[in-house]
Design an enzyme around this catalytic site. Structure first.
Site, PDB file in Angstrom:
ATOM      1  N   TYR A   1       0.827  -1.208   0.000  1.00 41.35           N
ATOM      2  CA  TYR A   1       0.000   0.000   0.000  1.00 41.35           C
ATOM      3  C   TYR A   1       0.864   1.262   0.000  1.00 41.35           C
ATOM      4  O   TYR A   1       0.615   2.205  -0.760  1.00 41.35           O
ATOM      5  CB  TYR A   1      -0.909  -0.040   1.226  1.00 41.35           C
ATOM      6  CG  TYR A   1      -1.799   1.146   1.432  1.00 41.35           C
ATOM      7  CD1 TYR A   1      -2.912   1.354   0.637  1.00 41.35           C
ATOM      8  CD2 TYR A   1      -1.548   2.056   2.464  1.00 41.35           C
ATOM      9  CE1 TYR A   1      -3.753   2.440   0.842  1.00 41.35           C
ATOM     10  CE2 TYR A   1      -2.382   3.130   2.688  1.00 41.35           C
ATOM     11  CZ  TYR A   1      -3.479   3.322   1.871  1.00 41.35           C
ATOM     12  OH  TYR A   1      -4.305   4.406   2.087  1.00 41.35           O
TER      13      TYR A   1
ATOM     14  N   LYS B   1       0.911   4.079  -2.928  1.00 41.05           N
ATOM     15  CA  LYS B   1       0.520   5.454  -2.632  1.00 41.05           C
ATOM     16  C   LYS B   1       1.663   6.438  -2.894  1.00 41.05           C
ATOM     17  O   LYS B   1       1.417   7.590  -3.267  1.00 41.05           O
ATOM     18  CB  LYS B   1       0.042   5.557  -1.177  1.00 41.05           C
ATOM     19  CG  LYS B   1      -1.308   4.888  -0.936  1.00 41.05           C
ATOM     20  CD  LYS B   1      -2.397   5.455  -1.834  1.00 41.05           C
ATOM     21  CE  LYS B   1      -3.785   5.024  -1.414  1.00 41.05           C
ATOM     22  NZ  LYS B   1      -4.834   5.532  -2.340  1.00 41.05           N
TER      23      LYS B   1
END
Length: 303
Positions: free
Chosen positions: A171, A175
């Site tokens: 993640y 991001k």
């Protein structure tokens, strides 16, 4: 009274729940016609349902707004292209894109398998790139036809992308990649009348309410709900509006009642020998420079 997005058409991905839902409702309340995209998957990306997207469309229409459902998979070329096509076929135009879709498969790095890496990078990073690419192709064609748009893109990063987050290597990497994509897109698309910015929100969603349960809980005493996703949406609405003219290539943090402009990488202490360093010299110099540098912010979840 007309809102600041009256007459504008905005597509929002991942708009069936959480932040995306809040954004879609807030945009509609300010006059936008909204394409509500959501695949209706579980928190880990499993399954699919048209229900979440339709519920948001129904809520917007019940309040007198205009919205249309889109349940295509925006991590595929076909799904991303159909998102743009839905806006054009339904409303005749597309003025803004809010990339928000995502899910989590958290693991420590030593336990993170390739499938969980690929799935999270696909939904967050590819799921930003493909809708952006197809929207940008439309806006470029409009500009070349003499109809230069006043278009906006709002990408969704995270504090995990800015600082890292323990147990979220997939993640955090995705991001962080969104931030790089935002900067490139802002530079490349300016000539076509497109502004591109990114947001790192902190709010209560399916992805945060269990991971950060202590800080995400809603108050029970009627005080300000600092982690409500609706707190983030006003900035998103403004970034989608014509009123945000001239703002591009920027990254914002939004949490509770606070908005912060993030300033990114800037050169810190530096030394130039004018010739090649030896390894020992390079190490000694690096330590001297680090002693005068600003310490990094801690990674989320680090001891």
């Amino acid at each position: 009274m007309p809102g600041i997005c009256t007459g504008r058409v905005v597509a929002v991905t991942g708009a069936g729940r959480g932040l995306g839902r809040a954004h879609a409702l807030a945009l509609a309340a300010e006059g936008a016609q909204v394409v509500v995209n959501d695949l209706g998957v579980a928190a880990d990306g499993a399954g699919a349902s048209s229900g979440p997207a339709q519920h948001v469309v129904d809520a917007i229409r019940a309040r007198g707004g205009r919205a249309v459902r889109h349940t295509g998979d925006i991590t595929t070329t076909e799904g991303a292209a159909s998102l743009v096509a839905t806006a054009l076929d339904t409303y005749g135009r597309l003025d803004a894109l809010v990339n928000n879709a995502g899910f989590l498969r958290d693991r420590m790095l030593v336990n993170l398998d390739e499938d969980d890496w690929d799935a999270v990078v696909r939904v967050h990073l590819t799921g930003h790139f493909l809708p952006l690419r197809h929207a940008a192709a439309h806006w470029r064609a409009e500009a070349k036809a003499g109809r230069t748009p006043d278009a906006r893109v709002v990408n969704t990063s995270s504090g995990a992308g800015l600082l890292g987050s323990v147990g979220q290597g997939n993640y955090s990497a995705a991001k962080a990649g969104i931030l790089g994509l935002t900067l490139v897109a802002a530079a490349e698309l300016a000539r076509y009348g497109v502004q591109v910015n990114a947001l790192a929100p902190a709010a209560r969603t399916r992805m945060t309410e269990r991971t950060f349960a202590g800080t995400m809980a809603a108050p029970t005493d009627g005080t300000f709900d600092a982690m409500a996703p609706e707190n983030v949406s006003p900035l998103v609405v403004w970034l989608c509006a014509a009123a945000s003219a001239g703002v591009t290539g920027r990254v914002f943090e939004a949490e509770a009642g606070r908005i912060t402009v993030m300033e990114g990488w800037h050169p810190g202490p530096s030394a130039d020998k004018g010739a090649r360093w030896t390894p020992a010299e390079a190490g000694e110099t690096a330590r001297e420079l680090l002693a005068g540098a600003r310490p990094p912010q801690p990674v989320y979840g680090a001891p």
